[in-house]
Design an enzyme around this catalytic site. Structure first.
Site, mmCIF file in Angstrom:
data_model
loop_
_atom_site.group_PDB
_atom_site.id
_atom_site.type_symbol
_atom_site.label_atom_id
_atom_site.label_comp_id
_atom_site.label_asym_id
_atom_site.label_seq_id
_atom_site.Cartn_x
_atom_site.Cartn_y
_atom_site.Cartn_z
ATOM 1 N N HIS A 93 0.869 -1.192 0.000
ATOM 2 C CA HIS A 93 0.000 0.000 0.000
ATOM 3 C C HIS A 93 0.898 1.232 0.000
ATOM 4 C CE1 HIS A 93 -2.740 3.136 0.978
ATOM 5 N NE2 HIS A 93 -2.439 3.178 2.257
ATOM 6 N N HIS A 95 1.339 5.689 -1.174
ATOM 7 C CA HIS A 95 0.694 6.979 -1.428
ATOM 8 C C HIS A 95 1.336 7.588 -2.675
ATOM 9 C CE1 HIS A 95 -0.538 7.552 3.093
ATOM 10 N NE2 HIS A 95 -0.981 6.417 2.577
ATOM 11 N N TYR A 120 1.551 -4.736 -20.117
ATOM 12 C CA TYR A 120 2.114 -5.052 -18.810
ATOM 13 C C TYR A 120 1.245 -4.558 -17.665
ATOM 14 C CZ TYR A 120 6.220 -7.323 -20.557
ATOM 15 O OH TYR A 120 7.056 -8.225 -21.165
#
Length: 225
Positions: A93, A95, A120
């Site tokens: 995860h 930002h 891709y």
């Protein structure tokens, strides 16, 4: 691979992501599911660029901290994705700037946040879902992830960032990077009427590489401005 080696892998990939500006400050988190059902996960308020392998949080199969520092507050998010995608062994995860920017655009289809721009992208990230905004750490985000029924390995959290699962940490990192680069491409080409992959080209990729794309039959219907 031994647990100590896995801890080092988390630190190595975390540092790489941080040094390339893909998740600033103490943002972002990484988790790995272990053979005994427990997890390794990066601690809360820890920069991915400066992780200490001995302080990475170790959780048991019920999500209880058994060693290391206090884990990231995004545990419900990771747990929901592992629960709904049985093949997931690692989750990243971030930002990352372009993926976050993508979530703020009005035309984004929550069922397929990006069109089929490159092979891709589809091969590594698949199609990407967009879920509504929840404050960081809000347990309600777990329900939103479960609502996707395990169909997506890559998910964007509105105004927050990408969450990507893979069958290894390397796969999850590579898919996250591919998602970020595709979001960048989309922003560069937005409103320029770019040429995306055709349904036949997408079908060829699916057949050749065994891809699972939730909305394969609906590519022509997506509106991406």
């Amino acid at each position: 691979m031994s647990e100590s080696r896995l801890r080092e892998e988390i630190c190595r990939y975390g540092r790489s992501l941080f040094e390339r500006g893909l998740t600033p400050g103490s943002s972002g988190n990484i988790s790995l599911r272990l053979d005994d059902g427990g997890w390794l996960v990066t601690p809360t308020n820890a920069s991915l660029g400066f992780l200490d392998p001995t302080r990475i949080s170790r959780l048991d199969s019920k999500g209880k901290l058994v060693a290391g520092d206090k884990p990231t507050k995004e545990i419900p998010l990771h747990a929901a994705l592992y629960e709904s995608r049985g093949s997931a062994r690692a989750i990243v995860h971030l930002h990352s700037t372009h993926a976050v920017a993508l979530t703020m655009l009005p035309e984004i289809d929550p069922r397929a946040a990006l069109p089929p721009m490159t092979p891709y992208y589809l091969m590594r990230a698949g199609e990407t879902a967009l879920v509504p905004y929840y404050r960081p750490g809000d347990p309600a985000v777990a329900d939103a992830i479960r609502g996707l029924a395990g169909k997506y390995s890559s998910v964007l959290l509105a105004n927050h960032g990408p969450v990507v699962a893979g069958d290894s940490l390397e796969a999850a990192v590579f898919a996250t990077e591919e998602l970020e680069e595709t979001a960048k491409l989309y922003l560069l080409l937005r409103n320029l009427n770019p040429r995306y992959l055709t349904p036949d080209q997408v079908s060829d990729l699916v057949k050749t590489f065994g891809l699972e794309l939730p909305l394969l039959d609906d590519h022509e219907g997506h509106d991406h401005g």
